[in-house]
Design an enzyme around this catalytic site. Structure first.
Site, mmCIF file in Angstrom:
data_model
loop_
_atom_site.group_PDB
_atom_site.id
_atom_site.type_symbol
_atom_site.label_atom_id
_atom_site.label_comp_id
_atom_site.label_asym_id
_atom_site.label_seq_id
_atom_site.Cartn_x
_atom_site.Cartn_y
_atom_site.Cartn_z
ATOM 1 C CB CYS A 12 -0.927 -0.053 1.207
ATOM 2 S SG CYS A 12 0.005 0.206 2.761
ATOM 3 C CG HIS A 38 3.171 -7.240 9.595
ATOM 4 N ND1 HIS A 38 3.747 -7.211 10.811
ATOM 5 C CD2 HIS A 38 2.307 -6.306 9.494
ATOM 6 C CE1 HIS A 38 3.172 -6.256 11.383
ATOM 7 N NE2 HIS A 38 2.088 -5.598 10.706
ATOM 8 C CG HIS A 70 2.288 -0.199 11.933
ATOM 9 N ND1 HIS A 70 1.089 -0.299 11.058
ATOM 10 C CD2 HIS A 70 2.985 -1.322 12.168
ATOM 11 C CE1 HIS A 70 1.268 -1.769 10.553
ATOM 12 N NE2 HIS A 70 2.283 -2.054 11.170
ATOM 13 C CB CYS A 93 0.484 5.422 6.687
ATOM 14 S SG CYS A 93 -0.882 5.569 5.344
ATOM 15 C CG HIS A 121 -2.044 -3.660 14.675
ATOM 16 N ND1 HIS A 121 -1.582 -2.471 14.217
ATOM 17 C CD2 HIS A 121 -2.100 -4.667 13.718
ATOM 18 C CE1 HIS A 121 -1.040 -2.588 12.707
ATOM 19 N NE2 HIS A 121 -1.288 -3.814 12.827
ATOM 20 C CD GLU A 123 -3.325 1.840 12.047
ATOM 21 O OE1 GLU A 123 -3.015 1.062 11.120
ATOM 22 O OE2 GLU A 123 -4.755 2.318 12.102
ATOM 23 C CB THR A 160 -5.465 2.185 8.849
ATOM 24 O OG1 THR A 160 -4.447 1.464 9.359
ATOM 25 C CG2 THR A 160 -5.584 3.636 9.165
ATOM 26 C CB CYS A 189 -6.434 2.418 5.092
ATOM 27 S SG CYS A 189 -5.809 2.623 3.688
ATOM 28 C CG ASN A 219 -3.269 -6.025 5.479
ATOM 29 O OD1 ASN A 219 -3.128 -6.633 4.479
ATOM 30 N ND2 ASN A 219 -2.169 -5.504 6.175
HETATM 31 S S1 SF4 Z 1 -3.024 3.008 6.423
HETATM 32 FE FE1 SF4 Z 1 -3.463 2.059 4.563
HETATM 33 S S2 SF4 Z 1 -2.009 2.847 3.127
HETATM 34 FE FE2 SF4 Z 1 -1.415 3.437 5.266
HETATM 35 S S3 SF4 Z 1 -0.110 1.892 5.841
HETATM 36 FE FE3 SF4 Z 1 -2.036 1.345 6.585
HETATM 37 S S4 SF4 Z 1 -2.755 0.117 4.980
HETATM 38 FE FE4 SF4 Z 1 -1.071 0.855 4.166
#
Ligand code: SF4
Length: 680
Positions: A12, A38, A70, A93, A121, A123, A160, A189, A219
């Site tokens: 991404c 990952h 993240h 991101c 996680h 993030e 996301t 996202c 994901n």
């Molecule tokens: S938010 Fe979306 S574009 Fe950004 S790192 Fe995560 S999956 Fe990728």
């Protein structure tokens, strides 16, 4: 066997930026806070550059630190800013940064922060760090803590990469429990949503699915779950070499989806292995896939901006990143890289698929204009086309982006023998057929249809005018008309828009050789209607009929005793006729020509002689006027001796001419006796 790679495969935008950064600056002294992505093979490659992964910033005193996509907490960023010997390259991101901002602002406004996601996680840990780790983290709609329902204000955000479906379920539960104020930010996202939606579709129609991604990638796990729902033969591997290709080839259709941390090359590797194709470069591999996926020149696609630099943009499409979109191909007057946002979606057109994918945004505008033009062209319009030349079949020209062809039979009503004479001319034409494809832009057009329509229109109008005209006139009507043109036989006069003929004999009471002697072109006169032939569309009109005859005015203009000047117009035995004015000839009897005896008037006068004469009689009702030349000449002295024969001859001649004169003036009622005058 049909192999389909999900369009949203490969890194991404956020991961791509972090990975590229690591590869670009990777060396000893460069650190990454936490696992960059990952994906084992990518991490190994980065490690070979000397880049080290650290779990805490406490151990770092100097060097360069990459913050992964993240993101991290505010507290970590603040601490790093105090480490003067550490250069921080923040690859968080942009979509995650946006969540940090939302959470921080709402936290400062006393909102209770709810993060929907996995508490462990990185993030989510980072996001929680923007509200002083006060957030409630939910991963299920079950057991939602009461504190959320009793809070005055709640702000909900999502990890996301979280499942859209699960997020909606949790949100519904929060909302139906009457929380007073809930500000919801659907921060999942778009690439995650697209990947999940595409995985669902693809797995619904494929016999087998391959999911490639790291074991710890959330994901990837979600993609696997989605695919497994629809397709039992779903295989999840961390690397392409973990696949059983023999088994995979036994399926008729295979779909490949990748987690956000999986490089596109790995999806391609599966594809090429299955296809048993060998390619030397990634570009060749992509071109091969494009070909298989029918990406065509002229096709419109949506791409996502992943980078803006001085040369233009880098965009992301179908899992392919770093596709260059040159600034010259952008739909802007002046390129400003700051005007473009990472993650924004823009529509572009495929200009070429080989040797590499070439895109243009500017061309979209051009196409929009062309498409509007096509609509217009199909709407019975008339266009002006400059003719550039001709070929055997007709004329060729150009109109905007279209080649125009006017077949010979469509040029005009009737046959055209010489096509070359049209070169350089501008024709008004109507498109008969418009062909508009990326390869062919052509109009087949006709001028003839316009000319025919105009003629039909003119004919209808003329008929209408004629009908109106004929019903408005009658014999002997006096009408006003304008002289339009002359012919040898008369004048054409426009009366109420209709061409009438005034014959030359109906223009004047006297002889005229040319209508212009009486009428002037462009001038208007009154005429009388003499004849109406409706069947043949002819109307005769007269001008002279409205003018007085010359003899009707003679009494007003002339009186006996007046001296007039005129030309001898003809000579007869008994005298000469003198034109006093057009239409009025007076007779000079032979005895009135001279004091001497004349046997023949021609002995003294000839046609064309200009003479002065005295009017000795006027008879208007008989259109007769008698003149005397000799009355203006002094009489000579009479000879004393006369021969014997001369008086006899004179007497006889006088008798003859008197008789002729008498017959010419038989009804005379002049104030003066002609005999008296003759005897004088
Ligand atoms: S938010 Fe979306 S574009 Fe950004 S790192 Fe995560 S999956 Fe990728």
């Amino acid at each position: 066997m049909k192999i389909t790679i999900a369009k949203n495969s490969g890194f991404c935008v956020g991961v791509k930026k972090a990975v590229d950064t690591a590869f670009n600056i990777g060396k000893e002294g460069v650190y990454i806070l936490g696992e960059l992505i990952h994906n084992e093979s990518v991490l190994e490659k980065i490690a070979t550059l000397g880049v080290k992964t650290i779990e805490s910033i406490d151990e770092l005193e100097s060097g360069t630190l990459i913050i992964r996509s993240h993101g991290v907490s505010k507290d970590i960023l603040d601490k790093l800013s105090e480490k003067k010997n550490v250069e921080v390259i923040n690859c968080t991101c942009p979509f995650v940064q946006k969540i940090h901002k939302i959470v921080y602002e709402h936290y400062l406004k006393d909102y209770l922060i709810v993060i929907v996601g996995k508490a462990e996680h990185p993030e989510v840990i980072g996001i929680n760090g923007w509200c002083n780790n006060s957030a409630i983290i939910l991963d299920s709609e079950e057991n939602i803590p009461d504190i959320i329902f009793s809070a005055e204000k709640v702000c909900v955000v999502a990890q996301t990469t979280y499942s859209v479906e699960k997020f909606n379920k949790i949100l519904k539960k929060i909302k139906i429990n009457n929380v007073k104020t809930v500000d919801v930010f659907k921060t999942i996202c778009y690439t995650t949503m697209e990947r999940q939606a595409e995985a669902y579709k693809l797995s619904s129609k494929c016999d087998a699915m391959v999911v490639i991604g790291g074991n710890s990638s959330s994901n990837t796990k979600k993609l696997y779950e989605i695919c497994k729902q629809n397709c039992k033969a779903t295989y999840c591997v961390t690397e392409p070499n973990g696949l059983d290709y023999k088994k995979l080839k036994s399926y008729n259709s295979v779909g490949i989806v990748c987690g956000a941390s999986t490089p596109y090359e790995q999806a391609m590797e599966v594809f090429l292995t299955m296809e048993e194709k060998e390619v030397n470069t990634m570009e060749q591999a992509v071109a091969l896939l494009d070909e298989k996926q029918n990406l065509k020149k002229g096709q419109k696609i949506s791409v996502v901006i992943s980078q803006a630099n001085d040369d233009g943009l880098k965009v992301y499409f179908d899992g392919k990143t770093d596709i260059t979109l040159l600034k010259e191909e952008l739909a802007c007057e002046e390129f400003d890289k700051n005007a473009y946002n990472i993650g924004d979606e823009i529509e572009v057109i495929v200009m070429a698929t080989k040797p590499h994918l070439t895109l243009s945004q500017k061309q979209i505008l051009v196409l929009q204009k062309e498409e509007e033009l096509v609509k217009e062209l199909n709407n019975d319009v008339i266009i002006n086309v400059q003719i550039k030349g001709s070929n055997k079949g007709g004329l060729v020209g150009k109109y905007e982006c279209f080649d125009v062809f006017v077949p010979a039979r469509e040029i005009k009503i009737g046959f055209v023998s010489d096509l070359t004479k049209y070169t350089g001319k501008t024709l008004r034409v109507k498109p008969l057929k418009v062909e508009y494809t990326p390869r062919k832009k052509e109009i087949v057009a006709s001028q003839r249809v316009i000319l025919e329509a105009e003629k039909a229109q003119r004919d209808a109008e003329r008929l209408e005018k004629e009908e109106a005209f004929f019903s408005s006139i009658a014999l002997n009507d006096v009408v006003t008309g304008t002289v339009a043109r002359f012919a040898s036989f008369g004048a054409f006069v426009v009366v109420n828009g209709f061409d009438c003929l005034a014959h030359i004999s109906d223009l004047s009471w006297v002889n005229v050789k040319n209508p212009s002697e009486v009428l002037e072109l462009g001038k208007s006169y009154d005429f009388v209607v003499l004849k109406i032939d409706k069947e043949n569309k002819k109307v005769s009109i007269g001008y002279k009929q409205l003018q007085p005859k010359p003899w009707e005015l003679v009494s007003e203009k002339y009186a006996v005793g007046d001296v007039v000047t005129g030309k001898v117009v003809r000579i007869v035995d008994f005298g000469a006729f003198v034109e006093v004015e057009k239409g009025i000839d007076g007779l000079v009897h032979v005895s009135q020509i001279s004091h001497e005896f004349l046997e023949n008037p021609a002995s003294k006068l000839k046609v064309g002689d200009e003479v002065n004469a005295k009017i000795i009689a006027i008879i208007p009702e008989k259109e007769k006027m008698n003149l005397s030349i000799k009355a203006l000449i002094e009489a000579p002295q009479k000879e004393v001796k006369e021969t014997e024969e001369k008086p006899k001859k004179e007497k006889k001649a006088k008798k003859d001419s008197d008789e002729e004169l008498h017959s010419w003036t038989e009804s005379a009622s002049s104030e003066v006796s002609i005999a008296d005058l003759l005897n004088k």
